[in-house]
Write an enzyme that holds these catalytic residues in place. Sequence first.
Site, PDB file in Angstrom:
ATOM      1  N   ARG A 118      12.378  57.269  70.070  1.00 12.06           N
ATOM      2  CA  ARG A 118      13.689  57.116  69.437  1.00 12.06           C
ATOM      3  C   ARG A 118      14.073  55.637  69.245  1.00 12.06           C
ATOM      4  O   ARG A 118      14.645  55.265  68.228  1.00 12.06           O
ATOM      5  CB  ARG A 118      14.774  57.823  70.265  1.00 12.06           C
ATOM      6  CG  ARG A 118      14.694  59.346  70.220  1.00 12.06           C
ATOM      7  CD  ARG A 118      15.826  59.947  71.058  1.00 12.06           C
ATOM      8  NE  ARG A 118      17.123  59.535  70.534  1.00 12.06           N
ATOM      9  CZ  ARG A 118      17.765  60.172  69.559  1.00 12.06           C
ATOM     10  NH1 ARG A 118      17.265  61.257  69.026  1.00 12.06           N
ATOM     11  NH2 ARG A 118      18.936  59.728  69.136  1.00 12.06           N
ATOM     12  N   ASP A 149      23.643  56.849  60.966  1.00 11.48           N
ATOM     13  CA  ASP A 149      23.114  57.978  61.750  1.00 11.48           C
ATOM     14  C   ASP A 149      21.730  58.407  61.258  1.00 11.48           C
ATOM     15  O   ASP A 149      21.421  58.279  60.077  1.00 11.48           O
ATOM     16  CB  ASP A 149      24.099  59.155  61.660  1.00 11.48           C
ATOM     17  CG  ASP A 149      23.893  60.157  62.785  1.00 11.48           C
ATOM     18  OD1 ASP A 149      23.219  59.820  63.790  1.00 11.48           O
ATOM     19  OD2 ASP A 149      24.407  61.290  62.664  1.00 11.48           O
ATOM     20  N   GLY A 150      20.931  58.906  62.183  1.00 13.18           N
ATOM     21  CA  GLY A 150      19.626  59.474  61.827  1.00 13.18           C
ATOM     22  C   GLY A 150      18.425  58.680  62.334  1.00 13.18           C
ATOM     23  O   GLY A 150      17.287  59.021  62.015  1.00 13.18           O
ATOM     24  N   HIS A 185      15.714  53.125  66.140  1.00  9.19           N
ATOM     25  CA  HIS A 185      16.828  52.154  66.182  1.00  9.19           C
ATOM     26  C   HIS A 185      16.360  50.795  65.651  1.00  9.19           C
ATOM     27  O   HIS A 185      17.074  50.135  64.908  1.00  9.19           O
ATOM     28  CB  HIS A 185      17.370  52.003  67.605  1.00  9.19           C
ATOM     29  CG  HIS A 185      17.943  53.275  68.156  1.00  9.19           C
ATOM     30  ND1 HIS A 185      18.841  54.038  67.459  1.00  9.19           N
ATOM     31  CD2 HIS A 185      17.741  53.933  69.342  1.00  9.19           C
ATOM     32  CE1 HIS A 185      19.162  55.107  68.181  1.00  9.19           C
ATOM     33  NE2 HIS A 185      18.507  55.062  69.322  1.00  9.19           N
ATOM     34  N   LEU A 216      31.960  37.822  53.522  1.00  4.73           N
ATOM     35  CA  LEU A 216      32.020  39.196  54.033  1.00  4.73           C
ATOM     36  C   LEU A 216      32.368  39.158  55.513  1.00  4.73           C
ATOM     37  O   LEU A 216      31.820  38.358  56.260  1.00  4.73           O
ATOM     38  CB  LEU A 216      30.636  39.871  53.872  1.00  4.73           C
ATOM     39  CG  LEU A 216      30.474  41.268  54.488  1.00  4.73           C
ATOM     40  CD1 LEU A 216      31.234  42.306  53.645  1.00  4.73           C
ATOM     41  CD2 LEU A 216      29.001  41.676  54.569  1.00  4.73           C
TER      42      LEU A 216
HETATM   43  C1  IPE Z   1      27.844  58.444  65.931  1.00  6.84           C
HETATM   44  O1  IPE Z   1      26.587  59.037  65.890  1.00  6.84           O
HETATM   45  C2  IPE Z   1      27.770  57.116  66.593  1.00  6.84           C
HETATM   46  C3  IPE Z   1      26.984  56.102  65.914  1.00  6.84           C
HETATM   47  C4  IPE Z   1      26.384  56.200  64.749  1.00  6.84           C
HETATM   48  C5  IPE Z   1      26.888  54.852  66.598  1.00  6.84           C
HETATM   49  P1  IPE Z   1      26.120  60.082  66.997  1.00  6.84           P
HETATM   50  O2  IPE Z   1      24.762  60.520  66.578  1.00  6.84           O
HETATM   51  O3  IPE Z   1      26.252  59.508  68.347  1.00  6.84           O
HETATM   52  O4  IPE Z   1      27.177  61.247  66.830  1.00  6.84           O
HETATM   53  P2  IPE Z   1      27.048  62.817  67.029  1.00  6.84           P
HETATM   54  O5  IPE Z   1      26.586  63.041  68.423  1.00  6.84           O
HETATM   55  O6  IPE Z   1      26.056  63.310  66.030  1.00  6.84           O
HETATM   56  O7  IPE Z   1      28.416  63.356  66.748  1.00  6.84           O
HETATM   57  C1  IPE Z   2      22.395  56.572  65.204  1.00  6.89           C
HETATM   58  O1  IPE Z   2      21.208  57.301  65.223  1.00  6.89           O
HETATM   59  C2  IPE Z   2      22.354  55.375  66.130  1.00  6.89           C
HETATM   60  C3  IPE Z   2      23.161  55.508  67.355  1.00  6.89           C
HETATM   61  C4  IPE Z   2      23.949  56.506  67.630  1.00  6.89           C
HETATM   62  C5  IPE Z   2      23.063  54.437  68.328  1.00  6.89           C
HETATM   63  P1  IPE Z   2      20.959  58.476  66.264  1.00  6.89           P
HETATM   64  O2  IPE Z   2      20.289  57.905  67.474  1.00  6.89           O
HETATM   65  O3  IPE Z   2      22.214  59.215  66.522  1.00  6.89           O
HETATM   66  O4  IPE Z   2      19.931  59.363  65.457  1.00  6.89           O
HETATM   67  P2  IPE Z   2      19.884  60.961  65.434  1.00  6.89           P
HETATM   68  O5  IPE Z   2      21.227  61.445  65.017  1.00  6.89           O
HETATM   69  O6  IPE Z   2      19.524  61.389  66.818  1.00  6.89           O
HETATM   70  O7  IPE Z   2      18.815  61.249  64.437  1.00  6.89           O
HETATM   71 MG    MG Z   3      23.074  60.811  65.617  1.00  2.05          MG
END
Ligand code: IPE
Ligand code: IPE
Ligand code: MG
Length: 239
Positions: free
Chosen positions: A29, A16-17, A33, A127
Amino acid sequence: MSKQRRIPQHVAIIMDGNGRWAEQRGMERYEGHAAGIEPIRASARAAIRHGVGHLTLYAFSTENWGRPAAEVDALMELFCQCVIHETPDMQRQGIRIRTIGDRSRFSEKVQAHLAQAEEQTAGGDKLTLLLALNYSSRDEIVRAVRKIAGRVAAGTLAPEAIGEQTLAGALDTAGVPDPDLVIRTSGECRLSNFLLWQASYAEFYFPQVLWPDFTEEEFDRAMEEYARRDRRFGLVADK
Ligand code: IPE
Ligand code: IPE
Ligand code: MG
């Protein structure tokens, strides 16, 4: 505590992030990714180095379809590129690629690339990398219950014969040990519909680092933190 117990057999990561990482840099964004690919390589290398047998990466949730179409499209393209470019190297490293989640909602192109990656890496024994794609734990449980109900309706399974192993064996993770450690980057402290059944006794670790900045050293820190945990499984502490 034995050395054996201090190495998780299965590490699961909620990556995440990416979006925040990109926004902090005035980037789109999807660029966040794309920057999230190198940490996948780093995590796989670190997992092999530590002797972790299974690594699950939450890459796309069933809820993520609700994001703007441009972001979803960019993610789909990234999955294809990533699978095409990373598979040969993963094969060389002895990584076996598998997926969990409902793949049927992906385009034929994405499904074909995934099937090819699985086939090419089927012999990997260092793995097992499980990619959670169009995954949500509730969806997985519902699909598992449907399979079990089908067997009951067909008369091949008695309701009283249903046990925890029946459900575990009908999940996408059938045959995979439960995660010992769940890591979520970016400081968010929630599961977001990830491995609800499987993580019932997992340890959780929530580093602040955003996923694109996650490195082998960050993975090492997670292993150190895990080794310090006292897992009791409802029993009393080891002396
Ligand atoms: C969870 O992250 C899904 C993935 C990392 C693929 P999200 O960013 O989608 O989740 P929420 O919205 O913060 O709960
Ligand atoms: C996680 O990063 C990747 C996916 C959910 C696909 P985010 O896209 O959720 O990144 P934030 O949480 O918005 O920073
Ligand atoms: Mg996220």
